[in-house]
Motif scaffolding. Sequence first.
Motif, PDB file in Angstrom:
ATOM      1  N   HIS A 141      29.861  44.169  40.234  1.00 53.54           N
ATOM      2  CA  HIS A 141      29.626  45.600  39.959  1.00 53.54           C
ATOM      3  C   HIS A 141      30.919  46.392  40.097  1.00 53.54           C
ATOM      4  N   VAL A 142      32.004  45.834  39.525  1.00 54.85           N
ATOM      5  CA  VAL A 142      33.338  46.403  39.700  1.00 54.85           C
ATOM      6  C   VAL A 142      34.037  46.571  38.353  1.00 54.85           C
ATOM      7  N   LEU A 143      34.847  47.612  38.277  1.00 54.46           N
ATOM      8  CA  LEU A 143      35.756  47.857  37.163  1.00 54.46           C
ATOM      9  C   LEU A 143      37.163  47.761  37.756  1.00 54.46           C
ATOM     10  N   THR A 144      37.981  46.841  37.244  1.00 52.96           N
ATOM     11  CA  THR A 144      39.311  46.600  37.786  1.00 52.96           C
ATOM     12  C   THR A 144      40.367  47.136  36.827  1.00 52.96           C
ATOM     13  N   VAL A 145      41.428  47.702  37.381  1.00 53.01           N
ATOM     14  CA  VAL A 145      42.471  48.369  36.600  1.00 53.01           C
ATOM     15  C   VAL A 145      43.803  47.649  36.793  1.00 53.01           C
ATOM     16  N   PHE A 146      44.423  47.269  35.673  1.00 48.15           N
ATOM     17  CA  PHE A 146      45.715  46.583  35.690  1.00 48.15           C
ATOM     18  C   PHE A 146      46.739  47.340  34.870  1.00 48.15           C
ATOM     19  N   LYS A 147      47.990  47.254  35.298  1.00 45.04           N
ATOM     20  CA  LYS A 147      49.114  47.731  34.502  1.00 45.04           C
ATOM     21  C   LYS A 147      49.649  46.509  33.764  1.00 45.04           C
ATOM     22  N   ARG A 148      49.959  46.693  32.481  1.00 49.92           N
ATOM     23  CA  ARG A 148      50.426  45.586  31.653  1.00 49.92           C
ATOM     24  C   ARG A 148      51.909  45.754  31.353  1.00 49.92           C
ATOM     25  N   ASN A 149      52.669  44.686  31.587  1.00 50.02           N
ATOM     26  CA  ASN A 149      54.082  44.675  31.225  1.00 50.02           C
ATOM     27  C   ASN A 149      54.149  44.467  29.720  1.00 50.02           C
ATOM     28  N   ARG A 150      54.646  45.455  28.996  1.00 46.15           N
ATOM     29  CA  ARG A 150      54.658  45.388  27.528  1.00 46.15           C
ATOM     30  C   ARG A 150      55.538  44.270  26.985  1.00 46.15           C
ATOM     31  N   ARG A 151      56.567  43.911  27.706  1.00 45.99           N
ATOM     32  CA  ARG A 151      57.492  42.876  27.252  1.00 45.99           C
ATOM     33  C   ARG A 151      56.938  41.481  27.482  1.00 45.99           C
ATOM     34  N   THR A 152      56.416  41.235  28.697  1.00 48.80           N
ATOM     35  CA  THR A 152      55.973  39.873  29.046  1.00 48.80           C
ATOM     36  C   THR A 152      54.459  39.677  28.937  1.00 48.80           C
ATOM     37  N   GLY A 153      53.702  40.772  28.952  1.00 46.72           N
ATOM     38  CA  GLY A 153      52.246  40.665  28.947  1.00 46.72           C
ATOM     39  C   GLY A 153      51.655  40.457  30.332  1.00 46.72           C
ATOM     40  N   ALA A 154      52.498  40.332  31.350  1.00 45.21           N
ATOM     41  CA  ALA A 154      52.018  40.110  32.719  1.00 45.21           C
ATOM     42  C   ALA A 154      51.202  41.313  33.206  1.00 45.21           C
ATOM     43  N   LEU A 155      50.215  41.037  34.048  1.00 40.29           N
ATOM     44  CA  LEU A 155      49.360  42.078  34.604  1.00 40.29           C
ATOM     45  C   LEU A 155      49.617  42.248  36.087  1.00 40.29           C
ATOM     46  N   ARG A 156      49.534  43.510  36.532  1.00 41.34           N
ATOM     47  CA  ARG A 156      49.641  43.822  37.949  1.00 41.34           C
ATOM     48  C   ARG A 156      48.557  44.849  38.262  1.00 41.34           C
ATOM     49  N   GLN A 157      47.706  44.516  39.227  1.00 44.16           N
ATOM     50  CA  GLN A 157      46.627  45.438  39.581  1.00 44.16           C
ATOM     51  C   GLN A 157      47.224  46.679  40.234  1.00 44.16           C
ATOM     52  N   LEU A 158      46.677  47.852  39.871  1.00 42.53           N
ATOM     53  CA  LEU A 158      47.141  49.080  40.503  1.00 42.53           C
ATOM     54  C   LEU A 158      46.879  48.991  42.001  1.00 42.53           C
ATOM     55  N   ARG A 159      47.718  49.640  42.780  1.00 45.55           N
ATOM     56  CA  ARG A 159      47.615  49.560  44.245  1.00 45.55           C
ATOM     57  C   ARG A 159      46.460  50.389  44.790  1.00 45.55           C
ATOM     58  N   GLY A 160      45.960  49.938  45.924  1.00 45.70           N
ATOM     59  CA  GLY A 160      44.944  50.676  46.665  1.00 45.70           C
ATOM     60  C   GLY A 160      43.684  50.928  45.873  1.00 45.70           C
ATOM     61  N   ARG A 161      43.074  52.069  46.149  1.00 46.91           N
ATOM     62  CA  ARG A 161      41.789  52.418  45.533  1.00 46.91           C
ATOM     63  C   ARG A 161      41.905  52.675  44.030  1.00 46.91           C
ATOM     64  N   ALA A 162      43.123  52.860  43.529  1.00 48.18           N
ATOM     65  CA  ALA A 162      43.320  53.042  42.092  1.00 48.18           C
ATOM     66  C   ALA A 162      43.136  51.732  41.325  1.00 48.18           C
ATOM     67  N   GLY A 163      43.200  50.602  42.030  1.00 51.49           N
ATOM     68  CA  GLY A 163      43.120  49.294  41.389  1.00 51.49           C
ATOM     69  C   GLY A 163      41.731  48.821  41.048  1.00 51.49           C
ATOM     70  N   CYS A 164      40.708  49.485  41.585  1.00 48.75           N
ATOM     71  CA  CYS A 164      39.341  49.080  41.246  1.00 48.75           C
ATOM     72  C   CYS A 164      38.352  50.176  41.606  1.00 48.75           C
ATOM     73  N   LEU A 165      37.251  50.169  40.868  1.00 46.08           N
ATOM     74  CA  LEU A 165      36.149  51.086  41.135  1.00 46.08           C
ATOM     75  C   LEU A 165      34.923  50.225  41.319  1.00 46.08           C
ATOM     76  N   SER A 166      34.125  50.551  42.319  1.00 44.33           N
ATOM     77  CA  SER A 166      32.988  49.714  42.666  1.00 44.33           C
ATOM     78  C   SER A 166      31.732  50.541  42.875  1.00 44.33           C
ATOM     79  N   ARG A 167      30.625  49.936  42.531  1.00 46.48           N
ATOM     80  CA  ARG A 167      29.330  50.570  42.766  1.00 46.48           C
ATOM     81  C   ARG A 167      29.162  50.909  44.247  1.00 46.48           C
ATOM     82  N   PHE A 168      29.671  50.052  45.118  1.00 44.58           N
ATOM     83  CA  PHE A 168      29.501  50.232  46.560  1.00 44.58           C
ATOM     84  C   PHE A 168      30.728  50.802  47.251  1.00 44.58           C
ATOM     85  N   GLY A 169      31.863  50.842  46.567  1.00 49.10           N
ATOM     86  CA  GLY A 169      33.068  51.388  47.159  1.00 49.10           C
ATOM     87  C   GLY A 169      33.705  50.495  48.201  1.00 49.10           C
ATOM     88  N   GLY A 170      33.316  49.234  48.275  1.00 43.52           N
ATOM     89  CA  GLY A 170      33.887  48.309  49.251  1.00 43.52           C
ATOM     90  C   GLY A 170      35.109  47.587  48.725  1.00 43.52           C
TER      91      GLY A 170
END
Length: 187
Positions: A11-40
């Motif tokens: 029940h989560v939506l996860t947020v990543f920043k994408r490196n345009r050159r390499t395609g690598a993903l890095r999850q945003l830090r802290g609470r900005a990196g995911c949203l959850s139904r339960f907030g855990g």
Amino acid sequence: RNVYAASRSSHVLTVFKRNRRTGALRQLRGRAGCLSRFGGSGCARARALAGAAAIRVSPDGRHVYVASVGSDAVAVFKRNRRTGRLSQLRGSGGCVSQFPGGGCARGRALNGAIDVALSRDGRHVYVASFDGHGIAIFTRNPDGTLTQLPGPGGCITQSGTEGCTSGRTLRKLLSLIVSPDGAQVYA
């Protein structure tokens, strides 16, 4: 710039920043990196994410829409186009649900909302309903909120229930797509 992932079981939506050159993903830090139904798990809390199944970013990049099977809903988020960070719209503008509760607006033909599609011009949002056997049709307002079209034009279902237009072969829909020219919606 960003990649968004939905988890039906978490029940989560996860947020990543994408490196345009390499395609690598890095999850945003802290609470900005995911949203959850339960907030855990260090995630920000968000409504209508039970069974988050599909995500679409509006063509202008300003909003993100999530179809959630378990919430029988579509959740609405404002997107920071620079950082990718998401924040759910306040009040009933933040979600539309078949069974309103938790502050969502009421919608029709959303039972088991499993996929979401946007028109190319970003003016309309379509939500496939697995258990409701149909498609909910919304106008997308400039602030990202959704308004379901009135009367039979607001939805089409296998049996024409809930005041929707009656359609054929809509049982247990899984996905939607709008044609590149914006002239058709396929389910």
